[in-house]
Write an enzyme that holds these catalytic residues in place. Structure first.
Site, PDB file in Angstrom:
ATOM      1  N   HIS A   1       0.852  -1.190   0.000  1.00  0.00           N
ATOM      2  CA  HIS A   1       0.000   0.000   0.000  1.00  0.00           C
ATOM      3  C   HIS A   1       0.885   1.237   0.000  1.00  0.00           C
ATOM      4  CE1 HIS A   1      -3.443   2.549   0.839  1.00  0.00           C
ATOM      5  NE2 HIS A   1      -2.675   3.194   1.711  1.00  0.00           N
TER       6      HIS A   1
ATOM      7  N   ASP B   1     -15.014   3.185   8.259  1.00  0.00           N
ATOM      8  CA  ASP B   1     -13.943   4.126   7.907  1.00  0.00           C
ATOM      9  C   ASP B   1     -14.469   5.150   6.896  1.00  0.00           C
ATOM     10  OD1 ASP B   1     -11.208   5.198   7.415  1.00  0.00           O
ATOM     11  OD2 ASP B   1     -11.588   4.330   5.446  1.00  0.00           O
TER      12      ASP B   1
ATOM     13  N   ARG C   1     -14.434  13.408   9.178  1.00  0.00           N
ATOM     14  CA  ARG C   1     -13.119  14.022   9.460  1.00  0.00           C
ATOM     15  C   ARG C   1     -12.782  15.061   8.399  1.00  0.00           C
ATOM     16  NH1 ARG C   1      -9.406   9.193   8.889  1.00  0.00           N
ATOM     17  NH2 ARG C   1      -7.765  10.731   9.080  1.00  0.00           N
TER      18      ARG C   1
ATOM     19  N   SER D   1      -7.323   4.298   9.686  1.00  0.00           N
ATOM     20  CA  SER D   1      -8.137   4.353   8.473  1.00  0.00           C
ATOM     21  C   SER D   1      -7.499   3.512   7.362  1.00  0.00           C
ATOM     22  CB  SER D   1      -8.264   5.830   8.044  1.00  0.00           C
ATOM     23  OG  SER D   1      -8.719   5.945   6.734  1.00  0.00           O
TER      24      SER D   1
ATOM     25  N   LYS E   1      -8.640  -0.871   6.064  1.00  0.00           N
ATOM     26  CA  LYS E   1      -8.916  -1.381   4.713  1.00  0.00           C
ATOM     27  C   LYS E   1      -7.933  -2.487   4.343  1.00  0.00           C
ATOM     28  CE  LYS E   1      -9.069   2.969   3.877  1.00  0.00           C
ATOM     29  NZ  LYS E   1      -9.156   4.374   3.512  1.00  0.00           N
TER      30      LYS E   1
HETATM   31  N1  URA Z   1      -5.794   7.660   3.435  1.00  0.00           N
HETATM   32  C1  URA Z   1      -6.785   6.999   4.077  1.00  0.00           C
HETATM   33  O1  URA Z   1      -7.270   5.968   3.601  1.00  0.00           O
HETATM   34  N2  URA Z   1      -7.221   7.480   5.257  1.00  0.00           N
HETATM   35  C2  URA Z   1      -6.717   8.599   5.835  1.00  0.00           C
HETATM   36  O2  URA Z   1      -7.148   8.967   6.896  1.00  0.00           O
HETATM   37  C3  URA Z   1      -5.696   9.291   5.149  1.00  0.00           C
HETATM   38  C4  URA Z   1      -5.249   8.779   3.952  1.00  0.00           C
END
Ligand code: URA
Length: 433
Positions: A75, A154, A161, A176, A180
């Protein structure tokens, strides 16, 4: 009140808050107050892990148990010109390591793997879950767009946010991203944590803290996790734009000698090989040096290129475009850009280069924007290079003639020149194991 006063939540309290917000019992105003308390007072390691696990549990968790072997994922926290997935994934798959990867689309100044893949004629980014698993079993590699129901908590929390100035909190960003990744099911996770003017984290200390927090979460959740901190103070490689980035990744996969390469390609190769070597180490018990050599050979032998073509064909794409990347979408206008004065390139506002791609049509302002896959920028000079006024600094690839002048000017303004030679940043800034 407990978090406002600097307290530490129990696991049950975190689940109560996250599940309550996700199912609608806790209203936005209470959740945004809580998020702001977390922003100011932080979370410890256990709280952050619980928040991540709760968000990962809020939707589907991809079941990769039908895939044989240790599944490895990577990632990137997002940057400009980042096309490493197209190099790293076929390297690993050609070595027999299964890669079952979900990727995102671009937004704002950052590009997305899924958009770039759509430059290939016929390529299908939304094959069924069964086909996804079968492809990984058969050819070791499949890449698809993120399904709707991965970590929905999320998604809902991020939206809040985003509009309440609570994005850039370390435990919130780390949980966050990792929620995933955990839901996507891989056993080993290698994180490319970008650092610099084109990244979320502008300085090395904050990138390193993010890497450490995410590695702790991954390991705490039983996944072998590495964080590689890489430079994003200029775009990675030379090309920025969807088809252009795919083109450059194919150029790398076609190399049969890794020693005499252009400086931009060298940086791209270094990040790709470092990520690939850690992924291979995670999947086996080889040393870094051995893993690195094996990954290099996967490129120079042509095995990784053949694997990429095989993967493209398996998802309905025209593999001829991989062997002949000149067949990828091309922009109507390819215009040279010259600097207005000469000097050493001293710095780059990298996210602004991403914005130049966006105004050319290659990026998204909102999730709904349609993008032009052919446009972008091809940068010929990098930090530390001397540039003369009659030397081409970059090429703008555009389809809309009316935007070219603005794009040129914004690209020129994104760079600062100096009379003194400036040393470029090290491309690999650190590794968190
Ligand atoms: N990428 C994400 O998936 N979440 C965040 O909070 C910041 C960057």
């Amino acid at each position: 009140m407990k978090k406002r006063n600097g307290g530490v939540h129990s696991k049950d309290e975190i689940r109560y808050i996250v599940d309550g917000f996700t199912n609608g019992d806790i209203p936005d105003y209470q959740m945004s107050a809580w998020l702001m308390c977390v922003y100011f007072n932080g979370m410890n390691k256990e709280e952050t892990l619980e928040l991540t696990n709760t968000m990962a549990d809020s939707g589907d968790r991809l079941d990769l148990s039908r895939i044989d072997g240790i599944k490895v994922d990577k990632h990137s926290t997002g940057g400009v010109g980042d096309k490493t997935t197209f190099i790293v994934a076929p390297i690993l798959a050609s070595l027999g390591v299964p890669i079952a990867k979900m990727s995102g689309r671009g937004l704002g100044h950052t590009g997305g793997t899924i958009d770039k893949l759509e430059s290939i004629e016929g390529f299908n980014v939304s094959i069924s879950e069964n086909e996804f698993i079968d492809n990984v079993n058969n050819i070791k590699l499949s890449l698809v767009g993120q399904t709707g129901n991965l970590a929905p908590a999320d998604k809902k929390i991020y939206a809040l946010r985003d509009v309440t100035a609570a994005v850039d909190s370390l435990p919130l960003i780390a949980s966050s991203i990792m929620s995933k990744k955990l839901a996507a099911g891989a056993d080993v996770i290698v994180l490319d944590v970008k650092c610099g003017s084109g990244a979320f984290m502008k300085d090395e200390n904050s990138a390193s803290a993010l890497a450490k927090t995410m590695v702790d979460i991954g390991n705490g959740a039983g996944r072998r996790t590495y964080g590689i901190i890489t430079d994003m103070n200029e775009p990675l490689g030379c090309k920025v734009g969807n088809a252009l980035e795919l083109y450059e990744a194919i150029e790398v996969l076609k190399l049969n000698n890794l020693d005499n390469v252009d400086y931009g390609i060298k940086r791209l190769l270094e990040v790709s090989l470092t990520l690939a070597a850690y992924m291979l180490m995670g999947a086996s018990s080889v040393s870094y040096d051995e893993a690195r050599r094996t990954c290099e050979e996967a490129i120079t032998s042509g095995k990784a290129l053949d694997k990429f073509a095989e993967f493209v064909a398996a998802q309905g794409g025209n593999k001829d475009m991989i062997y002949n990347p000149d067949k990828l979408p091309k922009a109507r206008y390819i215009v040279p850009v010259y600097m207005e004065k000469e000097g050493y390139i001293a710095s780059c506002n990298t996210s602004e280069v991403g914005m130049v791609n966006l105004i050319l049509g290659g990026g998204r302002e909102t999730k709904e924007s349609k993008i032009d896959l052919a446009v972008g920028i091809d940068i010929r000079k990098h930090i530390g290079d001397y540039v003369k006024v009659d030397e081409v600094f970059a090429y703008i690839h555009a389809d809309d003639e009316s935007i070219i002048e603005e794009a040129k000017q914004r690209l020129i303004n994104a760079y600062k020149l100096s009379a003194e030679k400036v040393e470029p940043e090290k491309i690999i800034k650190g590794v968190v194991e």
